[in-house]
Write an enzyme that holds these catalytic residues in place. Structure first.
Site, PDB file in Angstrom:
ATOM      1  N   GLU A 246      85.157  85.969  64.490  1.00  0.00           N
ATOM      2  CA  GLU A 246      84.723  87.444  64.941  1.00  0.00           C
ATOM      3  C   GLU A 246      85.887  88.509  65.313  1.00  0.00           C
ATOM      4  O   GLU A 246      86.697  88.204  65.936  1.00  0.00           O
ATOM      5  CB  GLU A 246      83.800  87.296  66.154  1.00  0.00           C
ATOM      6  CG  GLU A 246      83.226  88.653  66.654  1.00  0.00           C
ATOM      7  CD  GLU A 246      82.037  88.448  67.520  1.00  0.00           C
ATOM      8  OE1 GLU A 246      81.525  87.105  67.826  1.00  0.00           O
ATOM      9  OE2 GLU A 246      82.170  89.402  68.629  1.00  0.00           O
TER      10      GLU A 246
ATOM     11  N   LYS B  70      77.585  84.688  76.535  1.00  0.00           N
ATOM     12  CA  LYS B  70      78.026  84.585  75.144  1.00  0.00           C
ATOM     13  C   LYS B  70      79.451  85.413  75.083  1.00  0.00           C
ATOM     14  O   LYS B  70      80.589  84.796  74.377  1.00  0.00           O
ATOM     15  CB  LYS B  70      77.146  85.259  74.060  1.00  0.00           C
ATOM     16  CG  LYS B  70      77.346  84.893  72.520  1.00  0.00           C
ATOM     17  CD  LYS B  70      78.420  86.088  72.016  1.00  0.00           C
ATOM     18  CE  LYS B  70      78.539  85.491  70.381  1.00  0.00           C
ATOM     19  NZ  LYS B  70      79.496  86.532  69.815  1.00  0.00           N
TER      20      LYS B  70
ATOM     21  N   ASP C  99      85.575  69.218  71.181  1.00  0.00           N
ATOM     22  CA  ASP C  99      84.099  69.188  70.862  1.00  0.00           C
ATOM     23  C   ASP C  99      83.385  70.395  71.298  1.00  0.00           C
ATOM     24  O   ASP C  99      83.011  70.479  72.666  1.00  0.00           O
ATOM     25  CB  ASP C  99      83.222  67.959  71.441  1.00  0.00           C
ATOM     26  CG  ASP C  99      82.150  67.854  71.125  1.00  0.00           C
ATOM     27  OD1 ASP C  99      81.396  68.894  70.595  1.00  0.00           O
ATOM     28  OD2 ASP C  99      81.427  66.644  71.558  1.00  0.00           O
TER      29      ASP C  99
ATOM     30  N   HIS D  18      84.731  97.586  68.170  1.00  0.00           N
ATOM     31  CA  HIS D  18      84.203  96.749  67.074  1.00  0.00           C
ATOM     32  C   HIS D  18      84.060  97.532  65.789  1.00  0.00           C
ATOM     33  O   HIS D  18      84.569  96.534  64.763  1.00  0.00           O
ATOM     34  CB  HIS D  18      82.643  96.431  67.454  1.00  0.00           C
ATOM     35  CG  HIS D  18      82.654  95.011  68.235  1.00  0.00           C
ATOM     36  ND1 HIS D  18      81.219  94.377  68.011  1.00  0.00           N
ATOM     37  CD2 HIS D  18      83.385  94.289  68.793  1.00  0.00           C
ATOM     38  CE1 HIS D  18      81.483  93.183  68.468  1.00  0.00           C
ATOM     39  NE2 HIS D  18      82.788  93.166  69.187  1.00  0.00           N
TER      40      HIS D  18
HETATM   41  C1  MEV Z   1      79.817  90.102  71.532  1.00  0.00           C
HETATM   42  O1  MEV Z   1      80.313  89.107  70.613  1.00  0.00           O
HETATM   43  C2  MEV Z   1      79.840  89.740  72.922  1.00  0.00           C
HETATM   44  C3  MEV Z   1      79.012  90.931  73.931  1.00  0.00           C
HETATM   45  O2  MEV Z   1      77.618  90.964  73.507  1.00  0.00           O
HETATM   46  C4  MEV Z   1      79.180  90.122  75.222  1.00  0.00           C
HETATM   47  C5  MEV Z   1      78.506  90.768  76.254  1.00  0.00           C
HETATM   48  O3  MEV Z   1      77.565  91.606  76.149  1.00  0.00           O
HETATM   49  O4  MEV Z   1      79.022  90.911  77.584  1.00  0.00           O
HETATM   50  C6  MEV Z   1      79.864  92.265  73.606  1.00  0.00           C
END
Ligand code: MEV
Length: 442
Positions: free
Chosen positions: A95, A281, A297, A395
């Site tokens: 990413e 995430k 792992d 991004h």
């Molecule tokens: C994207 O890879 C991760 C985010 O969605 C995390 C978040 O919203 O805190 C930007």
């Protein structure tokens, strides 16, 4: 009281600084030269970086039906300081912006004194399921009475582990309640073992298989599953950091506004599992790349993280943010971290061994603390962007580079096409192809 680790490792005068200003602007060759100079890598190790860290012939000994290897980018997370030690952090991830964002956040944290971490001892839990038990209370009593003998049986399976100070430590019996008229309850025995610098799955599974028949006999029932739990809540890493407010200033937003926005984002995740999932995430964006680069792992780490997040019956964030008495932003993360610096894939994967050399960690526990810090940094970077100008701005600038490459740009043209794409705001393959054609034939 259990021992907890907090000192990262023995102070090492030769440890390179993790500050490498302008690293991202260097060519691949120059980045290698910088790395070779800082870490005294040899030519074989440099070749490993170029060759994806794993030859197909070696891969053939790791999994089945091998037909090749599959490469992902390996980058360096910079600026990390954990418990006063600098770490160059290999991160393997597809990413765009994850590595840049984590490095940027680590630089802000550095201004606040770096990350502080501590960790539980490397205790893994293995479960033995017991069923058709006629009397749960009597079975529990019989098993607990033979605890010493049962732990000794476990230890006898792992003489090597015993020699280096690990081994089975605890035994607990849990009664799982049945619900509904036709459901049968069951007993589950947890054995807790110190696995030292190994992840420990094979060690504890072997212990469980060895001891299960005796457990079933003591319970006058039958044994079922004998397998570790990925909810490694006896092997938790805790990381915290403080960020001076002025470090958070972002396009048109004061540091204080951004800090308040981050606290509000944290509260949102604390109140709402939908948001907590995405918040976590963002943490795993930092955690997984280091877990993968070091041959660990990552499915186990993911399972542990999310089950830990839901351990109270509601899914919660693994890290929270508040402002402290000085008004600085303070972040705190806690999550299971069953990672290893020995055993398993590490033996067979030269690229994973090289990552550990670059990191310079001595123990699995130290590795876990660094990984936790990268997770907290990734969370900070995401929340800072979300609380200010939004995530898409940064991004999309990086996404533009991938789109430029997909359109066929190479060398210096990648950045030229990406810059023009980002300026135009329409980041599509069609636009990239048109820009590339124009730049090639002005
Ligand atoms: C994207 O890879 C991760 C985010 O969605 C995390 C978040 O919203 O805190 C930007």
């Amino acid at each position: 009281m259990q021992e907890r680790s907090s000192s990262a490792s023995v102070a090492d005068a030769d440890r390179p600084s993790s500050r490498v200003p302008g690293f991202y602007r260097l060519s691949l060759d120059d980045r290698h030269r910088e790395l070779v100079r800082r870490l005294s890598l040899d030519e074989n190790e440099r070749a490993l970086l170029l060759g994806g860290g794993l030859q197909p012939a070696a891969a053939d000994h790791i999994v089945e039906n091998v037909i090749g290897t599959y490469a992902l980018p390996l980058g360096l997370g910079l600026n990390f300081q954990v418990n006063g030690q600098d770490y160059l952090v290999p991160m393997c991830v597809e990413e765009p912006s994850v590595i840049a964002a984590a490095s940027n956040a680590a630089r802000m944290v550095r201004e606040g004194g770096g990350f502080t971490a501590d960790a539980d001892p490397p205790l893994m839990i293995v479960q033995v399921q017991l069923y058709d038990v006629p009397d749960n209370a009597a079975a529990t009593q019989a098993i607990v009475a033979q605890k010493a003998e049962l732990l000794a049986t476990c230890d006898a399976q792992q003489p090597g582990l015993l020699k280096i100070g690990g081994g089975a430590r605890e035994l607990h019996v849990r009664e799982l309640e049945a619900s509904g008229p036709k459901q049968h309850g069951m007993l589950v025995v947890h054995i807790v073992a110190d696995c030292r610098d190994a992840m420990g799955a094979n060690m504890v599974n072997t212990m469980a298989e060895a001891v299960a028949p005796r457990l079933a006999a003591l319970a006058r029932g039958r044994f079922g599953l004998r397998i570790l739990s990925n909810l490694a809540d006896r092997r938790v890493v805790r990381v915290s950091c403080r960020v001076p407010t002025e470090m958070l200033v972002s396009d048109g937003f004061s540091g204080s506004e951004v800090a308040d926005g981050i606290v509000l984002a944290s509260r949102f995740a604390e109140l709402d599992p939908y948001r907590a999932a995405t918040h976590n995430k963002g943490i795993m964006n930092g955690v997984d790349p280091v877990v993968i680069a070091t041959g660990n792992d990552w499915r186990g780490i993911e399972a542990g993280a999310h089950s830990y997040a839901a351990r109270e019956g509601v899914y919660r964030p693994l890290a929270i943010w508040r402002r402290d008495e000085k008004g600085w932003l303070r972040g705190q993360l806690a999550m299971p971290m069953a990672v290893a610096t020995v055993g398993g894939t590490l033996r067979a994967h030269p690229g994973a061994r090289l990552s550990l050399k670059i990191l310079g960690v001595r123990t699995g526990t130290e590795l876990g603390m660094v990984i936790g810090a990268v997770g907290l940094a990734s969370n900070l970077a995401a929340l800072r962007a979300l609380a200010a100008e939004g995530i898409q701005h940064g991004h999309m600038a990086l996404h533009a580079r991938s789109v430029a490459v997909s359109a066929g740009a190479t060398g210096a043209l990648v950045d030229d096409v990406a810059a023009e794409l980002a300026r135009g705001g329409q980041i599509t393959i069609e636009n990239a192809t048109a820009i590339l054609a124009r730049l090639r034939n002005p």
